[in-house]
Design a protein around this motif. Sequence first.
Motif, PDB file in Angstrom:
ATOM      1  N   CYS A  38      -3.685  -4.510  15.865  1.00 31.66           N
ATOM      2  CA  CYS A  38      -2.709  -5.597  15.933  1.00 31.66           C
ATOM      3  C   CYS A  38      -2.709  -6.244  17.313  1.00 31.66           C
ATOM      4  O   CYS A  38      -2.608  -7.469  17.450  1.00 31.66           O
ATOM      5  CB  CYS A  38      -1.314  -5.075  15.619  1.00 31.66           C
ATOM      6  SG  CYS A  38      -1.209  -4.311  13.993  1.00 31.66           S
ATOM      7  N   TYR A  64      -1.292 -20.600  17.224  1.00 28.08           N
ATOM      8  CA  TYR A  64      -0.384 -19.946  18.156  1.00 28.08           C
ATOM      9  C   TYR A  64       0.645 -20.933  18.718  1.00 28.08           C
ATOM     10  O   TYR A  64       1.716 -20.550  19.161  1.00 28.08           O
ATOM     11  CB  TYR A  64      -1.192 -19.317  19.286  1.00 28.08           C
ATOM     12  CG  TYR A  64      -0.393 -18.433  20.210  1.00 28.08           C
ATOM     13  CD1 TYR A  64       0.004 -17.168  19.814  1.00 28.08           C
ATOM     14  CD2 TYR A  64      -0.043 -18.865  21.486  1.00 28.08           C
ATOM     15  CE1 TYR A  64       0.736 -16.350  20.657  1.00 28.08           C
ATOM     16  CE2 TYR A  64       0.695 -18.051  22.338  1.00 28.08           C
ATOM     17  CZ  TYR A  64       1.082 -16.797  21.916  1.00 28.08           C
ATOM     18  OH  TYR A  64       1.802 -15.990  22.748  1.00 28.08           O
ATOM     19  N   LEU A  95      -3.024  -9.685  11.134  1.00 27.29           N
ATOM     20  CA  LEU A  95      -1.668  -9.818  11.682  1.00 27.29           C
ATOM     21  C   LEU A  95      -0.612  -9.732  10.593  1.00 27.29           C
ATOM     22  O   LEU A  95       0.469  -9.200  10.805  1.00 27.29           O
ATOM     23  CB  LEU A  95      -1.540 -11.145  12.443  1.00 27.29           C
ATOM     24  CG  LEU A  95      -2.280 -11.192  13.772  1.00 27.29           C
ATOM     25  CD1 LEU A  95      -2.156 -12.574  14.378  1.00 27.29           C
ATOM     26  CD2 LEU A  95      -1.714 -10.154  14.726  1.00 27.29           C
ATOM     27  N   THR A 124       4.568 -13.926  12.795  1.00 26.49           N
ATOM     28  CA  THR A 124       3.343 -13.183  12.488  1.00 26.49           C
ATOM     29  C   THR A 124       2.324 -13.430  13.594  1.00 26.49           C
ATOM     30  O   THR A 124       1.645 -12.512  14.065  1.00 26.49           O
ATOM     31  CB  THR A 124       2.762 -13.655  11.135  1.00 26.49           C
ATOM     32  OG1 THR A 124       3.725 -13.436  10.121  1.00 26.49           O
ATOM     33  CG2 THR A 124       1.477 -12.919  10.794  1.00 26.49           C
ATOM     34  N   THR A 137      -8.469 -12.930  11.282  1.00 26.29           N
ATOM     35  CA  THR A 137      -7.533 -12.449  12.308  1.00 26.29           C
ATOM     36  C   THR A 137      -6.104 -12.500  11.775  1.00 26.29           C
ATOM     37  O   THR A 137      -5.319 -11.566  11.945  1.00 26.29           O
ATOM     38  CB  THR A 137      -7.628 -13.328  13.574  1.00 26.29           C
ATOM     39  OG1 THR A 137      -8.990 -13.457  13.932  1.00 26.29           O
ATOM     40  CG2 THR A 137      -6.864 -12.726  14.718  1.00 26.29           C
ATOM     41  N   TYR A 138      -5.811 -13.603  11.139  1.00 24.15           N
ATOM     42  CA  TYR A 138      -4.455 -13.802  10.615  1.00 24.15           C
ATOM     43  C   TYR A 138      -4.133 -12.769   9.529  1.00 24.15           C
ATOM     44  O   TYR A 138      -3.007 -12.280   9.463  1.00 24.15           O
ATOM     45  CB  TYR A 138      -4.330 -15.229  10.068  1.00 24.15           C
ATOM     46  CG  TYR A 138      -2.949 -15.582   9.587  1.00 24.15           C
ATOM     47  CD1 TYR A 138      -1.894 -15.742  10.485  1.00 24.15           C
ATOM     48  CD2 TYR A 138      -2.684 -15.748   8.227  1.00 24.15           C
ATOM     49  CE1 TYR A 138      -0.627 -16.051  10.044  1.00 24.15           C
ATOM     50  CE2 TYR A 138      -1.418 -16.063   7.776  1.00 24.15           C
ATOM     51  CZ  TYR A 138      -0.391 -16.209   8.686  1.00 24.15           C
ATOM     52  OH  TYR A 138       0.872 -16.520   8.249  1.00 24.15           O
ATOM     53  N   CYS A 194       0.083  -6.397  10.007  1.00 23.63           N
ATOM     54  CA  CYS A 194       0.834  -5.771  11.106  1.00 23.63           C
ATOM     55  C   CYS A 194       2.330  -6.034  11.011  1.00 23.63           C
ATOM     56  O   CYS A 194       3.135  -5.197  11.403  1.00 23.63           O
ATOM     57  CB  CYS A 194       0.356  -6.303  12.457  1.00 23.63           C
ATOM     58  SG  CYS A 194      -1.369  -5.984  12.794  1.00 23.63           S
ATOM     59  N   THR A 195       2.713  -7.204  10.540  1.00 23.27           N
ATOM     60  CA  THR A 195       4.125  -7.572  10.536  1.00 23.27           C
ATOM     61  C   THR A 195       4.762  -7.323   9.173  1.00 23.27           C
ATOM     62  O   THR A 195       5.928  -7.609   8.988  1.00 23.27           O
ATOM     63  CB  THR A 195       4.311  -9.055  10.935  1.00 23.27           C
ATOM     64  OG1 THR A 195       3.371  -9.834  10.207  1.00 23.27           O
ATOM     65  CG2 THR A 195       4.063  -9.251  12.417  1.00 23.27           C
ATOM     66  N   ALA A 215      -5.819  -8.354  17.542  1.00 22.71           N
ATOM     67  CA  ALA A 215      -5.693  -9.569  16.722  1.00 22.71           C
ATOM     68  C   ALA A 215      -4.700 -10.531  17.355  1.00 22.71           C
ATOM     69  O   ALA A 215      -4.885 -11.753  17.321  1.00 22.71           O
ATOM     70  CB  ALA A 215      -5.269  -9.202  15.308  1.00 22.71           C
ATOM     71  N   GLY A 216      -3.647  -9.979  17.957  1.00 26.19           N
ATOM     72  CA  GLY A 216      -2.650 -10.809  18.627  1.00 26.19           C
ATOM     73  C   GLY A 216      -3.255 -11.577  19.781  1.00 26.19           C
ATOM     74  O   GLY A 216      -2.951 -12.753  20.002  1.00 26.19           O
ATOM     75  N   VAL A 259       2.922 -11.772  17.363  1.00 24.79           N
ATOM     76  CA  VAL A 259       3.140 -10.343  17.196  1.00 24.79           C
ATOM     77  C   VAL A 259       3.284  -9.633  18.543  1.00 24.79           C
ATOM     78  O   VAL A 259       3.912  -8.591  18.646  1.00 24.79           O
ATOM     79  CB  VAL A 259       1.988  -9.738  16.354  1.00 24.79           C
ATOM     80  CG1 VAL A 259       0.690  -9.759  17.135  1.00 24.79           C
ATOM     81  CG2 VAL A 259       2.298  -8.347  15.877  1.00 24.79           C
ATOM     82  N   THR A 293       2.953  -2.565  14.690  1.00 21.45           N
ATOM     83  CA  THR A 293       2.510  -3.667  15.554  1.00 21.45           C
ATOM     84  C   THR A 293       1.896  -3.161  16.863  1.00 21.45           C
ATOM     85  O   THR A 293       1.220  -3.909  17.548  1.00 21.45           O
ATOM     86  CB  THR A 293       3.667  -4.623  15.887  1.00 21.45           C
ATOM     87  OG1 THR A 293       4.726  -3.839  16.414  1.00 21.45           O
ATOM     88  CG2 THR A 293       4.128  -5.385  14.675  1.00 21.45           C
TER      89      THR A 293
END
Length: 401
Positions: free
Chosen positions: A64, A77, A47, A97, A43-44, A50-51, A67-68, A100, A59
């Motif tokens: 994204c 988190y 992300l 990250t 997942t990370y 995405c960032t 995943a967020g 997001v 994003t």
Amino acid sequence: MRCLVVLLLFVKAAFSLSIDSPESYDCVSAELLCKNDTVCNSTYSVLKNCTRGDAGYPTTAPECQEAGQRISQTPIYHCKCHHQMRKEELCLNIYWTVHVLYIPGYLVSADSPYGEDSDTNEQTKNLHFRSLFEPEFLDDTSNACVKEANTCGSNERCTQLKSEYVSHCSMTKGSCDRRKCHSQLRNFIRKVPIEFTKRLLFCPCDQDKNCGERRRQNIVPKCSFEEKEMKNCLEIYDICMGDNLCKSRLLDYQKHCHLFEKNIEGCSPKQHDLCMKAYIRMIGTAATPNFINNMNMDTSLWCTCEGSANKLEVCNAFRGMFTSNRCLQKVISSDLNQSIPMTVNNELRSSPEDKSDTMLAVRSETEKQRPPDSASSILAPSWTLLGPALLMWLLKVVSFM
Ligand SMILES: *[C@@H]1O[C@H](CO)[C@@H](O)[C@H](O)[C@H]1NC(C)=O
Ligand SMILES: *[C@@H]1O[C@H](CO)[C@@H](O)[C@H](O)[C@H]1NC(C)=O
Ligand SMILES: *[C@@H]1O[C@H](CO)[C@@H](O)[C@H](O)[C@H]1NC(C)=O
Ligand SMILES: *[C@@H]1O[C@H](CO)[C@@H](O)[C@H](O)[C@H]1NC(C)=O
């Protein structure tokens, strides 16, 4: 059964990690833990894509967003950063990250990426700086700003750090490297005890304009503060929100200076110190504040709200965070009160323009705050939310052991 014991030990460890010593649960360590877990890791990775900006997903892409959502169910988190940590910027990058889904909004109450500062201030323990804390310079109150500057001059390390930013902030042929100047200013503020920086920046001048000018010049405003073209304040806001460090410090400033308290008493003396520090840490960012004249301690950003058209109200509200932040003004006056007789002028707090600005800030905030009770619980996660998520995650970790 053995698995359960392991799990419970894990839970206990993780709970004490995130409650008792928040500083251990910083985002840098959280990232390591996450990378060790297959689900969290994948997942990370999405992300990070995405960032990353350039070639990754935007994003807003469904990947994204999804995943967020998923990452918000994991302990990473809830990681935090600290002002004094060596990897502050790396930590903030990890924080953003993972967050997001955060949508910046003008003066929307949001949690700060920074955890509670621990009392063991690295700087204060630093032997190089002990002499800065010897109080002999409080005897003579006649020219506090010169005295504070001399105090730095009597300390080798302080002198060195100061001359580094002064040289980078100095104008040569009418220009300077603003980025370097800001980075050296941040470096000074990070390495010199903040108690000292506080006294240096907020030295009381009474009605002495030379002293006031010296105070205003402390951050070499020609380079660090002023610009040839005065930007619209919302442009500064956007630049700040586009930069992880500036964004984080602005949120921290919002949090500690209680900009959302309608009741000014909400800014309690306990908060004063944190508010003052959060203000100081804005110096050297895209939203660097300073005193605007040499007669009083009115502060502002170097920007205007003229030409904001239909965004005038939000612009004034953002600008008001620095020009008419009653919590900050209270801090300035009571802080001076502590060491030296009261000198802050009262016009600062009673000018009609200031009042309307503050009202505006409060009003636009309440407007924004009305709808989302659920959204605010996402932005400011509570421990009750963390509990089950943490358990889920730990279960997954344990099942891989
Ligand atoms: C990650 O996993 C490896 C092997 O399972 C372990 O040796 C290491 O300590 C773990 N790292 C963290 C930060 O938990
Ligand atoms: C984490 O994910 C990245 C990218 O997908 C991968 O290269 C890496 O090997 C993964 N690490 C672990 C420990 O699974
Ligand atoms: C990163 O984004 C690109 C699209 O730009 C995609 O092809 C790639 O698979 C993504 N990687 C991960 C780990 O999601
Ligand atoms: C300053 O100190 C005086 C006397 O100690 C006190 O009466 C006054 O309320 C203080 N003012 C502020 C703004 O804290």
